[in-house]
Design a protein around this motif. Structure first.
Motif, PDB file in Angstrom:
ATOM      1  N   VAL A   1       0.863  -1.179   0.000  1.00 52.77           N
ATOM      2  CA  VAL A   1       0.000   0.000   0.000  1.00 52.77           C
ATOM      3  C   VAL A   1       0.901   1.231   0.000  1.00 52.77           C
ATOM      4  O   VAL A   1       1.959   1.227   0.640  1.00 52.77           O
ATOM      5  CB  VAL A   1      -0.896  -0.012   1.259  1.00 52.77           C
ATOM      6  N   ASP A   2       0.499   2.297  -0.730  1.00 52.43           N
ATOM      7  CA  ASP A   2       1.310   3.512  -0.666  1.00 52.43           C
ATOM      8  C   ASP A   2       0.598   4.601   0.138  1.00 52.43           C
ATOM      9  O   ASP A   2      -0.568   4.453   0.509  1.00 52.43           O
ATOM     10  CB  ASP A   2       1.768   3.969  -2.060  1.00 52.43           C
TER      11      ASP A   2
ATOM     12  N   LEU B   1      -1.224  -1.336  -4.170  1.00 49.63           N
ATOM     13  CA  LEU B   1      -0.407  -1.636  -5.359  1.00 49.63           C
ATOM     14  C   LEU B   1      -0.499  -3.108  -5.746  1.00 49.63           C
ATOM     15  O   LEU B   1      -0.407  -3.455  -6.914  1.00 49.63           O
ATOM     16  CB  LEU B   1       1.058  -1.254  -5.102  1.00 49.63           C
TER      17      LEU B   1
ATOM     18  N   TRP C   1      -1.681  -0.875   5.588  1.00 49.62           N
ATOM     19  CA  TRP C   1      -2.209   0.470   5.812  1.00 49.62           C
ATOM     20  C   TRP C   1      -1.980   0.934   7.258  1.00 49.62           C
ATOM     21  O   TRP C   1      -1.574   2.071   7.506  1.00 49.62           O
ATOM     22  CB  TRP C   1      -3.691   0.550   5.453  1.00 49.62           C
TER      23      TRP C   1
ATOM     24  N   ASP D   1      -0.567   7.362  -0.624  1.00 48.02           N
ATOM     25  CA  ASP D   1      -1.703   8.018  -1.273  1.00 48.02           C
ATOM     26  C   ASP D   1      -2.934   7.112  -1.274  1.00 48.02           C
ATOM     27  O   ASP D   1      -3.847   7.302  -2.076  1.00 48.02           O
ATOM     28  CB  ASP D   1      -1.335   8.424  -2.702  1.00 48.02           C
ATOM     29  N   ARG D   2      -2.948   6.125  -0.417  1.00 51.22           N
ATOM     30  CA  ARG D   2      -4.080   5.219  -0.211  1.00 51.22           C
ATOM     31  C   ARG D   2      -4.326   4.332  -1.421  1.00 51.22           C
ATOM     32  O   ARG D   2      -5.449   3.948  -1.698  1.00 51.22           O
ATOM     33  CB  ARG D   2      -5.338   6.004   0.183  1.00 51.22           C
ATOM     34  N   ARG D   3      -3.249   4.012  -2.143  1.00 50.94           N
ATOM     35  CA  ARG D   3      -3.389   3.081  -3.267  1.00 50.94           C
ATOM     36  C   ARG D   3      -2.911   1.698  -2.867  1.00 50.94           C
ATOM     37  O   ARG D   3      -1.861   1.566  -2.227  1.00 50.94           O
ATOM     38  CB  ARG D   3      -2.567   3.572  -4.463  1.00 50.94           C
TER      39      ARG D   3
ATOM     40  N   THR E   1      -3.676  -6.144   3.331  1.00 49.35           N
ATOM     41  CA  THR E   1      -3.810  -4.726   2.995  1.00 49.35           C
ATOM     42  C   THR E   1      -4.035  -3.881   4.245  1.00 49.35           C
ATOM     43  O   THR E   1      -3.460  -2.799   4.399  1.00 49.35           O
ATOM     44  CB  THR E   1      -4.978  -4.555   1.998  1.00 49.35           C
TER      45      THR E   1
END
Ligand code: KG4
Ligand code: ZN
Length: 357
Positions: free
Chosen positions: A20-21, A27, A316, A23-25, A312
């Motif tokens: 997870v990056d 991957l 996060w 920017d709340r993406r 995930t």
């Protein structure tokens, strides 16, 4: 480049790995469930779970890294569930994370599994603190005020069974297999929720405690009062009536939790976040939708794949702590028990005795 965290979940019977990056993406993400390994035993067997995590974890980590096209040098941190959960599985995930951190000079983030469930709604829906969390899973059933990363106040929890555990036990009584929740929900779809007048536990009681053992006993008695053929034919009605009792009980407790939350945070627009495997249950979601709509409260339920255990949410939760400048030493131990709110009294009777507790 946006920071990226690798997340590893091994606290129970799902091996979850994700990237997870900030920017709340998401991957890349993958979950391997061990349902087949445990089905034979009607519940999760800790030793089998730990071995299954060992066998698949390295491969799953390699897969998500390849899918995202990243090398370990591209990571900003590695997050792993350090508790609560089954100690063997926790050790597998946490040790793997430590090894990656040690070799590549990365910070380790030791994540509380419950906090990861609690923070998932900030990944999916960008919910601001504070909010009210209803956590309903195989090992937990509690209402928690989420004030910030690492800052929780428990308003109430179960005095006996976790909600998912109650679903699993009812399914077992009816011969529906494990895990029981989805099976009970499927059977209930064609059933009459009004046929059995099961008790609505704790209805109208002060406080936010939950209890499901009396309801479970009522279901058992209903089954025993019938012939085996009658009981078999009544499975959909029993499941529908059980679900209706659960929804009414949880709704009553949640309304009380919302009232407490609003007293403590006057003027703050209230959000109710639902997490844990049982959040996938449509009857429960509908009851919560109605009670929040009536009160102008925002309801946030992450998608089912992020409500059940997954990597995930761990990635996060790690990211949330990383951006606050937090990390953990490489000798951080795994913890079978790790309450969200250490100040809360242990619930009467303990609660969370299920396979996932
Ligand atoms: O959050 P989770 O994947 O694992 C932990 O407990 O941490 O939750 C699993 C629990 C199981 O008890 C399962 O029976 C229940 O969630 N569950 C459901 C449904 N899907 C999963 N319960 C009721 N209805 C469902 N649709
Ligand atoms: Zn969980």
């Amino acid at each position: 480049m946006a920071r990226v965290v690798l997340g590893i979940e091994t606290s129970c019977d799902e091996t979850g790995v994700a990237l997870v990056d900030e920017d709340r993406r998401v991957l890349a993400e993958t979950v391997r469930t061990q349902l087949d390994e445990h089905a034979l035993y009607g519940g999760v067997v800790p030793e089998i779970a730990a071995r299954a995590h060992v066998e698949s974890l390295d491969r799953l980590v390699a897969r998500v890294m390849a899918e995202a096209g990243l090398g370990f040098a591209d990571l900003s941190a590695v997050a792993a569930t350090a508790g609560p959960g089954l100690i063997g599985g926790l050790l597998v995930g946490l040790t793997t994370a430590k090894a990656i951190c040690l070799v590549h000079g990365l910070p380790l983030i030791a994540v509380n599994h419950l906090e990861a469930h609690a923070l998932t709604a900030r990944l999916t829906d960008d919910v601001a603190f504070p909010y009210l969390l209803l956590l309903v899973s195989g090992g937990h059933c509690q209402l928690v005020e989420v004030n910030g990363v690492g800052s929780f106040r428990r308003l109430g929890s179960t005095v006996d069974d976790a909600l998912g555990e109650a679903f699993d036990k009812v399914a077992k009584m009816l011969g529906l297999g494990f895990p029981g929740g989805p099976a009970v929900e499927r059977a209930a779809a064609s059933g009459d929720p009004a046929r059995f007048d099961f008790p609505r536990p704790m209805l109208g009681r002060p406080g936010c405690s939950f209890s499901f053992s009396g309801l479970k006993t009522a279901v058992r008695q209903a089954i025993l009062s019938m012939t085996p053929e009658e009981a078999r034919a009544a499975v959909p009605d029993i499941c529908a009536s059980f679900q209706a009792a659960v929804a009414a009980s949880v709704a009553d407790r949640t309304v009380r939790g919302l009232r407490l939350f609003q007293e403590r945070h006057p003027g703050v627009p209230a959000s109710l976040v639902v997490a844990g495997g049982v959040a996938a249950n449509a009857a429960l979601r509908e009851a919560l939708r109605q009670l929040t709509a009536k009160r102008g409260v925002r309801l946030v339920v992450p998608p089912p794949r992020l409500c059940t255990d997954n990597g995930t949410m761990i990635a996060w939760a790690g990211m949330e702590r990383l951006v606050l400048g937090q990390a953990d030493p490489l000798d951080t131990p795994a913890r079978a028990r790790w309450p969200l709110d250490p100040a809360a009294e242990p619930a009467l009777g303990g609660g969370g005795k299920g396979p996932k507790a």
